[in-house]
Every structure is written in structure tokens, then in C-alpha cells.
Write a protein that holds these residues in place. Structure first.
Motif, short mmCIF file in Angstrom:
data_model
loop_
_atom_site.label_atom_id
_atom_site.label_comp_id
_atom_site.label_asym_id
_atom_site.label_seq_id
_atom_site.Cartn_x
_atom_site.Cartn_y
_atom_site.Cartn_z
N LEU A 229 -15.68 27.66 -0.49
CA LEU A 229 -14.79 26.02 -1.09
C LEU A 229 -14.91 24.98 -0.73
N GLU A 230 -16.35 24.24 0.79
CA GLU A 230 -16.67 23.32 0.89
C GLU A 230 -17.26 22.51 -1.20
N HIS A 231 -17.99 23.28 -1.71
CA HIS A 231 -18.66 22.77 -3.25
C HIS A 231 -17.30 23.62 -3.90
N ARG A 232 -16.51 23.77 -4.14
CA ARG A 232 -15.44 24.36 -5.48
C ARG A 232 -15.15 23.35 -6.63
N THR A 233 -16.28 21.79 -5.98
CA THR A 233 -16.24 21.31 -7.96
C THR A 233 -17.40 22.13 -8.37
N TYR A 234 -18.09 22.65 -7.80
CA TYR A 234 -19.18 23.70 -8.54
C TYR A 234 -18.41 25.02 -9.26
N ILE A 235 -17.75 25.38 -9.42
CA ILE A 235 -17.02 26.60 -9.34
C ILE A 235 -16.53 26.84 -10.29
N PHE A 236 -17.25 27.23 -11.54
CA PHE A 236 -16.23 27.55 -13.07
C PHE A 236 -15.09 27.42 -12.76
N VAL A 237 -14.42 28.57 -11.55
CA VAL A 237 -12.93 29.38 -12.31
C VAL A 237 -11.88 27.86 -11.85
N MET A 238 -12.38 26.81 -11.68
CA MET A 238 -11.52 25.94 -10.59
C MET A 238 -11.81 25.23 -12.62
N TYR A 239 -12.08 25.38 -13.28
CA TYR A 239 -11.90 24.85 -14.17
C TYR A 239 -10.93 25.31 -15.98
N PHE A 240 -10.68 26.80 -15.09
CA PHE A 240 -10.19 27.96 -16.08
C PHE A 240 -9.28 27.73 -16.94
N PHE A 241 -8.33 26.89 -16.99
CA PHE A 241 -7.59 26.71 -17.97
C PHE A 241 -8.01 25.70 -18.96
N TYR A 242 -9.35 25.37 -18.71
CA TYR A 242 -9.98 24.19 -19.85
C TYR A 242 -10.26 25.48 -20.75
N PHE A 243 -11.19 26.28 -20.08
CA PHE A 243 -11.47 27.56 -21.41
C PHE A 243 -10.67 28.05 -22.29
N VAL A 244 -10.16 28.91 -21.20
CA VAL A 244 -8.37 29.27 -22.07
C VAL A 244 -8.07 28.62 -22.53
N LEU A 245 -7.91 27.22 -22.64
CA LEU A 245 -7.52 26.34 -24.35
C LEU A 245 -8.80 26.09 -25.26
N GLY A 246 -9.84 25.93 -24.52
CA GLY A 246 -11.03 25.82 -25.55
C GLY A 246 -11.05 27.81 -26.91
N ALA A 247 -10.31 28.71 -25.88
CA ALA A 247 -10.02 29.83 -26.84
C ALA A 247 -9.10 30.40 -27.51
N VAL A 248 -8.53 29.21 -27.35
CA VAL A 248 -7.57 29.40 -28.27
C VAL A 248 -7.31 28.68 -29.13
N CYS A 249 -7.82 27.41 -28.81
CA CYS A 249 -8.49 26.40 -30.20
C CYS A 249 -9.33 26.76 -30.95
N ALA A 250 -10.38 27.63 -30.76
CA ALA A 250 -11.64 28.25 -31.32
C ALA A 250 -10.37 29.22 -32.40
N SER A 251 -9.50 30.17 -31.63
CA SER A 251 -9.30 31.18 -32.39
C SER A 251 -8.22 31.56 -32.75
N MET A 252 -7.73 29.90 -33.20
CA MET A 252 -5.91 29.68 -34.15
C MET A 252 -6.16 27.78 -34.43
#
Length: 428
Positions: A229-252
Motif C-alpha cells: 500500500l505504501e508503494h502502490r505507485t510501483y504496482i502495475f495494477v494501479m495503471y490497469f485501465f491504460y493497459f486495457v486501453l492499449g489492448a483495445v487500440c491495438a486490436s481495433m
């Protein structure tokens, strides 16, 4: 023997055909990467000057307002990293996945480790702490996981988690992707919109918890959870929407481009409203001294601003003949994108050097100008250094392999080459 020979010939021909039919390069991704790099350098330049005790209120306010224009930088790196990986994803044997992960380790994490050691040495030297003081190796190893001396290097730690898990994420996405595609390969607007809406709402809730609640959750939890929790900025889950957005952009990609174009008029209005709101919130909540932490990445309002700005810039980059994005500027952005990973790694060290001199200067009423000048100097010097280091033997260990790969592409006769499997060193 003749049958075997014919089979070998056919196999080689099929491999050659597969390479020829590889997916084309997406030019706007490289240009957007260049813009993201500039935003990050400007962001850090502002941070260097806005907290100085001698800054006057007008300079402080202006730097705080400009700061909101830079918020898209790092999340855009995340978006582009995901987009390129999903764009090139193919199901492979586990051994091939392991080989690619090892290659990415060399392209991404080895340069990170080298620059982490450099920042650690510089920080201890400036603090007049002996390099071999007791506990030095524990301190250095800790930097390889939670970098502090190189404050910007957290991104590499975070994004590499995504690379480790990507074979699983890629296979999962390949299974659900047909549900969001029409028969001709374009995106199903209704299904994709619902999916992004649900994912965006979940991410906004996560951002609300992160900004308002998570700091109070640590008491009473096991030590590991407290650390996360203290270092949550280092965890990729805290940015998961940008990964989803990248997947949508790449696939469509065709549907994504069309949406970005059509969204330009109304999204420009949305961005201006959000930008104004964020500026007002910053001034209202900061008090006498501007506090940039009010506009952290992990906050719902900042998330909306970033999302709007990212889509706005993407739409503008799709208009190559417009006055908004001149061709010469696009070529410059593309060149920056080629060497942005190495420039990203070294730019904070160059900013340290600039600040070493400016901190002794009287900058009354000149902090805004000094931040702008530092931004130009550091951005140009970092890109030049990245380009120079990429020319050295073994330079890919220092700045990643992207520059060398692109020089090989250029030596093939100037023709557009197939888009290959690339790593974050191509993206950052």
C-alpha cells in the motif's frame, strides 16, 4: 530426400511470407511517445523550481497550471507499451515466452540497473556519504526494487511487472477479443464501449480509494500489505485501465483511429473544462504554497484529465496535413520517440546538473523562465546523449536497443519495414 528438400523450401517460403505480411508500423505511436517524453521532462523541470523558497506567487501559480499539461506523459507510456505488445501478440510455447522475457530483461532492466547504480552513486556523493559505508550493498539492492535516488525509475519497475505477466494476459485477451470485433475486423462500438465504461468506472473507484482511503488502511495489516500500500505507485495494477486501453487500440486500430478523429471537437471542449477545473482545485487546495501532489496520477479527476488529453493528442496526430501538427514537427517527434527510452533514463541526472548551478542563482520572478530554459536544455541534452550512447559498442546495455534496431531498419534501403516485436525500450 526430395520431399524433405521441398518441405524445407516451402517452410522457408512460408516464413518469408509471414515476415512480409507482418503488421505495418503505427506511425502515430512513435510520435505520441515523443510528446510523452517532452511532457515528463517538463513535469520534472517544473518540480525542480516550484518548491524553492524564494519563488513568487505568480511564478508558482503559472508553473502549477502548466503542470497539468504534463500529466499525460507516464500513463501514455503505459498505454503505448500495452498497445505495441498486444498489437504483435502471438501465442507461443512457454520456452519462447521465456526467451522473449530474457531479451526484454536485457533491453529494459539491465539499462535500468546501470542507471540506478549511477543515480545511487551520485546521490551518495552529493550527500557526502562514503560509497562503502556500512550497509551500502543493502542500500544499492533496495534501489533495484524501490528506486529513490533516481526518482523517475519507478516506471521501469512497474512496467516490467506487466512484461512478466504479459504471456498470460495476452492469451486471456486473445480469447475475449473476438467478442468485441465485428466480422470485418472492426470494433463493435456498443460492446467495446460498455467494456471500457465498466473498466473505467472500476479504475475511477480504485483511484478514489488510492487518493482518499488507502493511506488509512495500513494500520493493523500484515507488513507485506502495508509495504504494498505504501508503494502502490510501483504496482502495475494501479495503471490497469491504460493497459486495457492499449489492448483495445491495438486490436481495433481502424475503429480507434476513427473514434479519435470524430471525438476531436467535443473532446477539446471536455479537455478545456477539465483543465480549468484541475487548475481551480490546485489553487483552492494548495493554500499559500502550490502542492503538486494534489494532481497525482492516482486520483479520479487527474485520471479523467489524462484520458481526455491522451485521446485529444491522438486525434491531432491523425491529421498530418493540418496546421495543428506540421510535418516537420511530426518528424521531430518521431526522432525523439526513437531515443526516448535512453533519454528518459538519463534526463533526471542532467536536470540535477542544471539545478546544481541554478540553485545558487537569485531567481526572483524568474522561476517560470528558469523552468522553461531547463526543460529545453535537459530535453535536448538527454536525447543527444541517448543517441550518442546508442552508437557505442554495447550501447544497448545502457540506453536500450531501440536506436540500434531502427538504424538497421534505415540501412535496408529506406523502405518501411514490418513492425517487429518490440520492448519498452522502443516505447519509453
Amino acid at each position: 530426400m526430395q520431399i524433405v528438400s521441398q518441405a524445407t523450401t516451402i517452410s522457408k517460403g512460408a516464413t518469408k511470407l509471414e515476415k512480409t505480411l507482418s503488421k505495418p508500423r503505427i506511425d502515430e505511436w512513435t510520435e505520441l511517445r515523443g510528446l510523452a517524453f517532452l511532457a515528463i521532462v517538463l513535469q520534472h523541470s517544473i518540480g525542480e523550481y516550484i518548491y524553492r523558497p524564494d519563488i513568487e506567487r505568480p511564478d508558482s501559480v503559472m508553473l502549477g497550471i502548466i503542470y497539468h499539461l504534463t500529466r499525460f506523459g507516464t500513463p501514455t507510456y503505459v498505454f503505448l507499451s500495452a498497445a505495441l505488445l498486444f498489437y504483435n501478440f502471438k501465442s507461443r510455447p512457454a520456452a519462447e515466452d521465456a526467451r522473449l522475457l530474457g531479451k526484454r530483461f536485457g533491453d529494459i532492466y539491465v539499462p535500468f540497473m546501470i542507471w540506478t547504480a549511477i543515480y545511487w552513486i551520485v546521490a551518495r556523493s552529493w550527500s557526502e556519504i562514503p560509497l562503502t559505508a556500512p550497509g551500502w550493498w543493502q542500500s544499492l539492492l533496495r534501489e533495484m526494487v524501490i528506486p529513490v535516488s533516481g526518482y523517475h525509475l519507478w516506471f521501469v519497475v512497474m512496467i516490467f511487472q506487466f512484461y512478466i505477466l504479459f504471456p498470460l494476459l495476452g492469451r486471456a485477451w486473445s480469447r475475449v477479443k473476438p467478442f468485441f470485433l465485428t466480422e470485418n475486423g472492426t470494433g463493435n462500438a456498443v460492446r467495446t464501449g460498455i467494456m471500457l465504461g465498466v473498466a473505467g468506472a472500476a479504475y475511477a473507484v480504485l483511484m478514489h480509494w488510492s487518493y482518499y482511503d488507502m493511506s488509512g488502511w495500513q494500520s493493523g495489516l500484515p507488513r507485506l500489505l502495508q509495504f504494498l500500500l505504501e508503494h502502490r505507485t510501483y504496482i502495475f495494477v494501479m495503471y490497469f485501465f491504460y493497459f486495457v486501453l492499449g489492448a483495445v487500440c491495438a486490436s481495433m486500430i481502424r475503429s480507434w483511429r476513427e473514434f479519435a478523429r470524430r471525438a476531436l471537437p467535443w473532446n477539446a471542449v471536455v479537455f478545456l473544462l477539465l483543465f480549468t477545473m484541475m487548475g481551480y482545485m490546485l489553487l483552492q487546495q494548495s493554500g499559500d504554497a502550490i502542492n503538486l501532489n494534489i494532481s497525482t496520477y492516482l486520483k479520479p479527476s487527474t485520471f479523467l484529465l489524462i484520458l481526455s488529453q491522451m485521446l485529444l493528442l491522438y486525434g491531432l496526430l491523425l491529421r498530418p496535413h493540418s496546421a495543428a501538427v506540421p510535418g516537420r514537427f511530426r518528424r521531430m517527434l518521431a526522432w525523439m520517440g526513437k531515443y526516448s527510452f535512453g533519454a528518459y533514463l538519463c534526463h533526471a541526472l542532467l536536470l540535477y546538473g542544471v539545478a546544481y548551478f541554478t540553485r545558487s542563482f537569485p531567481l526572483q520572478n524568474l522561476h517560470l523562465a528558469a523552468a522553461g530554459a531547463s526543460f529545453v536544455i535537459v530535453a535536448c541534452a538527454a536525447l543527444a546523449l541517448s543517441r550518442l550512447l546508442s552508437l557505442l559498442p554495447g550501447g544497448h546495455w545502457i540506453v536500450g536497443a531501440s536506436g540500434q534496431r531502427r538504424r538497421k531498419d534505415a540501412s535496408s534501403g529506406g523502405k518501411s519495414q514490418p513492425l517487429r516485436e518490440r520492448t519498452a525500450s522502443d516505447l519509453n
